[in-house]
Design a protein around this motif. Structure first.
Motif, PDB file in Angstrom:
ATOM      1  N   LEU A 252      38.234 -20.282  49.617  1.00  0.00           N
ATOM      2  CA  LEU A 252      37.236 -19.587  48.803  1.00  0.00           C
ATOM      3  C   LEU A 252      36.131 -18.986  49.667  1.00  0.00           C
ATOM      4  O   LEU A 252      35.675 -17.863  49.408  1.00  0.00           O
ATOM      5  CB  LEU A 252      36.638 -20.544  47.774  1.00  0.00           C
ATOM      6  CG  LEU A 252      37.529 -20.869  46.576  1.00  0.00           C
ATOM      7  CD1 LEU A 252      36.891 -21.948  45.722  1.00  0.00           C
ATOM      8  CD2 LEU A 252      37.792 -19.622  45.738  1.00  0.00           C
ATOM      9  N   LEU A 253      35.691 -19.704  50.690  1.00  0.00           N
ATOM     10  CA  LEU A 253      34.654 -19.157  51.570  1.00  0.00           C
ATOM     11  C   LEU A 253      35.175 -17.955  52.342  1.00  0.00           C
ATOM     12  O   LEU A 253      34.447 -16.966  52.536  1.00  0.00           O
ATOM     13  CB  LEU A 253      34.154 -20.233  52.531  1.00  0.00           C
ATOM     14  CG  LEU A 253      33.257 -21.311  51.918  1.00  0.00           C
ATOM     15  CD1 LEU A 253      32.907 -22.366  52.974  1.00  0.00           C
ATOM     16  CD2 LEU A 253      31.985 -20.714  51.339  1.00  0.00           C
ATOM     17  N   ALA A 254      36.413 -18.006  52.785  1.00  0.00           N
ATOM     18  CA  ALA A 254      36.984 -16.847  53.478  1.00  0.00           C
ATOM     19  C   ALA A 254      37.064 -15.652  52.531  1.00  0.00           C
ATOM     20  O   ALA A 254      36.771 -14.504  52.921  1.00  0.00           O
ATOM     21  CB  ALA A 254      38.373 -17.193  54.014  1.00  0.00           C
ATOM     22  N   ALA A 255      37.442 -15.888  51.275  1.00  0.00           N
ATOM     23  CA  ALA A 255      37.486 -14.803  50.298  1.00  0.00           C
ATOM     24  C   ALA A 255      36.089 -14.276  50.002  1.00  0.00           C
ATOM     25  O   ALA A 255      35.894 -13.068  49.800  1.00  0.00           O
ATOM     26  CB  ALA A 255      38.156 -15.293  49.016  1.00  0.00           C
ATOM     27  N   GLN A 256      35.102 -15.168  49.966  1.00  0.00           N
ATOM     28  CA  GLN A 256      33.716 -14.747  49.737  1.00  0.00           C
ATOM     29  C   GLN A 256      33.254 -13.772  50.811  1.00  0.00           C
ATOM     30  O   GLN A 256      32.648 -12.735  50.515  1.00  0.00           O
ATOM     31  CB  GLN A 256      32.803 -15.979  49.729  1.00  0.00           C
ATOM     32  CG  GLN A 256      31.325 -15.657  49.684  1.00  0.00           C
ATOM     33  CD  GLN A 256      30.471 -16.913  49.706  1.00  0.00           C
ATOM     34  OE1 GLN A 256      30.682 -17.832  48.934  1.00  0.00           O
ATOM     35  NE2 GLN A 256      29.486 -16.956  50.612  1.00  0.00           N
ATOM     36  N   ALA A 258      35.191 -11.978  52.887  1.00  0.00           N
ATOM     37  CA  ALA A 258      36.005 -10.761  52.856  1.00  0.00           C
ATOM     38  C   ALA A 258      35.610  -9.850  51.703  1.00  0.00           C
ATOM     39  O   ALA A 258      35.660  -8.615  51.816  1.00  0.00           O
ATOM     40  CB  ALA A 258      37.481 -11.132  52.751  1.00  0.00           C
ATOM     41  N   ALA A 259      35.188 -10.437  50.585  1.00  0.00           N
ATOM     42  CA  ALA A 259      34.892  -9.646  49.390  1.00  0.00           C
ATOM     43  C   ALA A 259      33.683  -8.740  49.557  1.00  0.00           C
ATOM     44  O   ALA A 259      33.540  -7.758  48.819  1.00  0.00           O
ATOM     45  CB  ALA A 259      34.669 -10.577  48.194  1.00  0.00           C
ATOM     46  N   SER A 260      32.810  -9.053  50.493  1.00  0.00           N
ATOM     47  CA  SER A 260      31.596  -8.255  50.664  1.00  0.00           C
ATOM     48  C   SER A 260      31.817  -7.009  51.509  1.00  0.00           C
ATOM     49  O   SER A 260      30.886  -6.212  51.688  1.00  0.00           O
ATOM     50  CB  SER A 260      30.496  -9.120  51.294  1.00  0.00           C
ATOM     51  OG  SER A 260      30.863  -9.548  52.587  1.00  0.00           O
ATOM     52  N   VAL A 261      33.021  -6.811  52.020  1.00  0.00           N
ATOM     53  CA  VAL A 261      33.328  -5.648  52.863  1.00  0.00           C
ATOM     54  C   VAL A 261      33.757  -4.477  51.983  1.00  0.00           C
ATOM     55  O   VAL A 261      34.575  -4.633  51.071  1.00  0.00           O
ATOM     56  CB  VAL A 261      34.437  -5.991  53.867  1.00  0.00           C
ATOM     57  CG1 VAL A 261      34.809  -4.759  54.693  1.00  0.00           C
ATOM     58  CG2 VAL A 261      34.001  -7.143  54.765  1.00  0.00           C
ATOM     59  N   GLY A 262      33.188  -3.308  52.254  1.00  0.00           N
ATOM     60  CA  GLY A 262      33.620  -2.098  51.575  1.00  0.00           C
ATOM     61  C   GLY A 262      33.072  -1.900  50.185  1.00  0.00           C
ATOM     62  O   GLY A 262      33.615  -1.098  49.413  1.00  0.00           O
ATOM     63  N   LEU A 263      31.996  -2.589  49.829  1.00  0.00           N
ATOM     64  CA  LEU A 263      31.407  -2.416  48.507  1.00  0.00           C
ATOM     65  C   LEU A 263      30.730  -1.054  48.399  1.00  0.00           C
ATOM     66  O   LEU A 263      30.198  -0.521  49.379  1.00  0.00           O
ATOM     67  CB  LEU A 263      30.378  -3.513  48.241  1.00  0.00           C
ATOM     68  CG  LEU A 263      30.901  -4.950  48.197  1.00  0.00           C
ATOM     69  CD1 LEU A 263      29.736  -5.925  48.102  1.00  0.00           C
ATOM     70  CD2 LEU A 263      31.855  -5.146  47.034  1.00  0.00           C
ATOM     71  N   THR A 264      30.739  -0.512  47.209  1.00  0.00           N
ATOM     72  CA  THR A 264      30.030   0.743  46.959  1.00  0.00           C
ATOM     73  C   THR A 264      28.804   0.461  46.104  1.00  0.00           C
ATOM     74  O   THR A 264      28.750  -0.517  45.360  1.00  0.00           O
ATOM     75  CB  THR A 264      30.937   1.752  46.244  1.00  0.00           C
ATOM     76  OG1 THR A 264      31.361   1.210  44.992  1.00  0.00           O
ATOM     77  CG2 THR A 264      32.140   2.093  47.099  1.00  0.00           C
ATOM     78  N   GLY A 265      27.819   1.327  46.210  1.00  0.00           N
ATOM     79  CA  GLY A 265      26.575   1.147  45.468  1.00  0.00           C
ATOM     80  C   GLY A 265      25.400   1.389  46.380  1.00  0.00           C
ATOM     81  O   GLY A 265      25.532   1.966  47.476  1.00  0.00           O
ATOM     82  N   ASP A 266      24.218   0.959  45.958  1.00  0.00           N
ATOM     83  CA  ASP A 266      23.016   1.119  46.776  1.00  0.00           C
ATOM     84  C   ASP A 266      23.238   0.499  48.150  1.00  0.00           C
ATOM     85  O   ASP A 266      23.623  -0.668  48.264  1.00  0.00           O
ATOM     86  CB  ASP A 266      21.835   0.456  46.071  1.00  0.00           C
ATOM     87  CG  ASP A 266      20.555   0.558  46.864  1.00  0.00           C
ATOM     88  OD1 ASP A 266      19.940   1.632  46.865  1.00  0.00           O
ATOM     89  OD2 ASP A 266      20.175  -0.455  47.503  1.00  0.00           O
ATOM     90  N   ARG A 267      22.968   1.267  49.208  1.00  0.00           N
ATOM     91  CA  ARG A 267      23.292   0.826  50.564  1.00  0.00           C
ATOM     92  C   ARG A 267      22.545  -0.438  50.954  1.00  0.00           C
ATOM     93  O   ARG A 267      23.060  -1.277  51.699  1.00  0.00           O
ATOM     94  CB  ARG A 267      22.987   1.942  51.568  1.00  0.00           C
ATOM     95  CG  ARG A 267      23.909   3.152  51.431  1.00  0.00           C
ATOM     96  CD  ARG A 267      25.348   2.793  51.799  1.00  0.00           C
ATOM     97  NE  ARG A 267      25.477   2.342  53.168  1.00  0.00           N
ATOM     98  CZ  ARG A 267      25.600   3.140  54.225  1.00  0.00           C
ATOM     99  NH1 ARG A 267      25.608   4.460  54.054  1.00  0.00           N
ATOM    100  NH2 ARG A 267      25.733   2.648  55.430  1.00  0.00           N
ATOM    101  N   LEU A 268      21.317  -0.575  50.495  1.00  0.00           N
ATOM    102  CA  LEU A 268      20.557  -1.783  50.804  1.00  0.00           C
ATOM    103  C   LEU A 268      21.041  -2.963  49.971  1.00  0.00           C
ATOM    104  O   LEU A 268      21.215  -4.074  50.477  1.00  0.00           O
ATOM    105  CB  LEU A 268      19.068  -1.544  50.574  1.00  0.00           C
ATOM    106  CG  LEU A 268      18.386  -0.607  51.566  1.00  0.00           C
ATOM    107  CD1 LEU A 268      16.962  -0.301  51.120  1.00  0.00           C
ATOM    108  CD2 LEU A 268      18.373  -1.212  52.971  1.00  0.00           C
TER     109      LEU A 268
END
Length: 455
Positions: A252-256, A258-268
């Motif tokens: 689950l921590l590894a997925a956590q 990995a999941a934050s890579v490549g998100l779209t939206g406000d850059r900050l």
């Protein structure tokens, strides 16, 4: 309380707790305030028979390694475990007179790191100097507490944990000598952001009446509904055929991560992707947030501020900027970037909230922490005020952000700052000549110190 030379016992609503007497303080560590299965709502602890030990801190929520290396040199960390809904209480060992004010600490860490205790949040100075009771809470983080997983988990479980902890404090703190009608929530970074969210939660109205908000990153509260949906989908995609209910903590921590890579939206905002999701109980929908804050303001007392260079350490995430900031020659080129991002993420939103609450009936005090220690590239950076309140010399010795300041000098600076916070917790008014917020004088107090300390 029934005291012995080493232990003290307190009868709570659910059963008897045994804590330790340490000098002039009574300490209760690892006090369970609720239980929760993975991805489930917190449930109150059932009553128990006999005496339950509260002598060791409970585990903190599983989390990846902490990334803000400027804070302190590596120190021992608490054990981790999903069964993490514990709090710690520090109170004067001798009780006399009226019930004491209560300060409940909600820790920061971008909603993915931290705990309500450990070496960093050692509360003894606040308790001894202020005759106050200090409570630190653990809550679920990251994938365990803030990600909606379709068919598996709702968002905002970590916020529900916070509500459960505050309810436990309200119901039980009188047994420790505290006043449940005089509770101050205080927090830094994501902890302060959490408190702002709780201000808009009607179920929390009776659980506190004062708040201290240290560097809340309110400028990152943009488009979180869409980011949460992406995070949930990315976590499931990263796990593949693994059911998140059956996955190991490590998976689950590894997925956590990995999941934050490549998100779209406000850059900050995507730089701190894990956070409360608007519109999922108990968090207000975005369209209702302002009205709820206005409603809560009447009778509320607020202390809110930020650090002059709050954003500076986060520039180090960009290699070119990190190299420039390490150079005394090139560092001035980066300072306008740091100043503008500090204004956007921390300063302007904090002052806008101060104005909103003040105009809606709250008594509001504002500050900016301007102290820039000598010999660091970060200035008055994020977390710079933490050693003024927490822990001791052993923890902070060698902290990169402190730039080699002598502990005795730092302690001399810290005492009056702590007295400001403690006065606010006691009376709703900081000590000294600190004006109430007004649009004409937006920052009521600047924390600056003599040249020999830097700043």
């Amino acid at each position: 309380m029934v005291a012995s030379p080493r232990h003290v016992e307190v009868q709570t609503a659910s059963g008897m707790l045994r804590g330790s007497v340490e000098g002039d303080q009574a300490r209760f560590r690892g006090v369970r305030y609720a239980r929760a299965a993975r991805f489930a709502n917190p449930e109150p602890e059932a009553p128990w028979e006999g005496v339950r030990d509260a002598l060791a801190e409970g585990p903190m929520c599983p989390q990846p390694p902490f990334g803000l290396a400027l804070l302190a040199l590596p120190k021992p960390a608490l054990p981790m475990g999903e069964d993490c809904l514990f709090l710690n209480i520090a109170a004067p060992a001798e009780r006399s007179g009226d019930p004491l004010p209560v300060m409940v600490w909600i820790h920061g860490g971008a909603y993915v790191n931290g705990s309500g205790g450990g070496l960093i949040y050692e509360p003894s100075r606040l308790v001894s100097e202020g005759s106050a009771i200090v409570v630190g809470i653990n809550y679920r983080l990251g994938v365990f507490g803030y990600v909606p997983l379709e068919g598996v988990a709702e968002a905002n479980l970590g916020v529900r944990d916070q509500l459960a902890a505050l309810q436990w404090v309200h119901d039980n703190i009188a047994a420790f000598g505290g006043d449940p009608e005089q509770v101050t929530l205080f927090g830094q970074s994501a902890g302060a952001d959490s408190i702002v969210e709780l201000l808009a939660v009607p179920e929390a109205d009776e659980l506190f009446s004062r708040v201290i908000l240290q560097s809340p990153p309110l400028g990152l509260n943009k488009g979180r509904e869409a980011i949460a949906a992406q995070l949930g989908a990315n976590v499931l995609a990263s796990l593949g055929e693994i059911d998140p209910r059956e996955a190991s903590i490590e998976q689950l921590l590894a997925a956590q991560v990995a999941a934050s890579v490549g998100l779209t939206g406000d850059r900050l905002t995507v730089g701190m992707p894990y956070a409360p999701t608007p519109g999922v109980w108990p968090i207000a929908p975005a369209a209702e947030r302002t009205d709820r804050l206005k409603r809560r303001a009447a009778g509320l007392e607020v202390l809110i501020g930020y650090a002059r260079d709050d954003f500076s350490p986060f520039l180090d995430a960009v290699p070119a900027l990190r190299r420039a900031r390490a150079s005394a020659v090139l560092r001035p080129v980066t300072e306008p970037i740091s100043a503008e991002l500090t204004r956007r993420v921390f300063g302007a939103p904090a002052l806008a909230l101060a104005r909103l609450l003040s105009e809606s009936g709250a008594r509001v005090y504002t500050y900016r922490f301007d102290w820039r220690p000598k010999g660091t590239p970060w200035g008055a950076c994020h977390c710079i005020e933490l050693p003024f309140f927490w822990a001791d010399e052993e923890f902070w010795r060698g902290s990169p952000m402190l730039g080699g300041v002598l502990w005795d000098d730092l302690e001399a600076l810290s005492i009056p700052v702590r007295q400001q916070w403690l006065s606010f917790a006691r009376r709703g008014i900081p000590a000294g000549d600190w004006p109430v917020y007004s649009p004409a004088e937006r920052i009521g107090r600047h924390f600056r110190f003599e040249p020999r300390y830097g700043g």
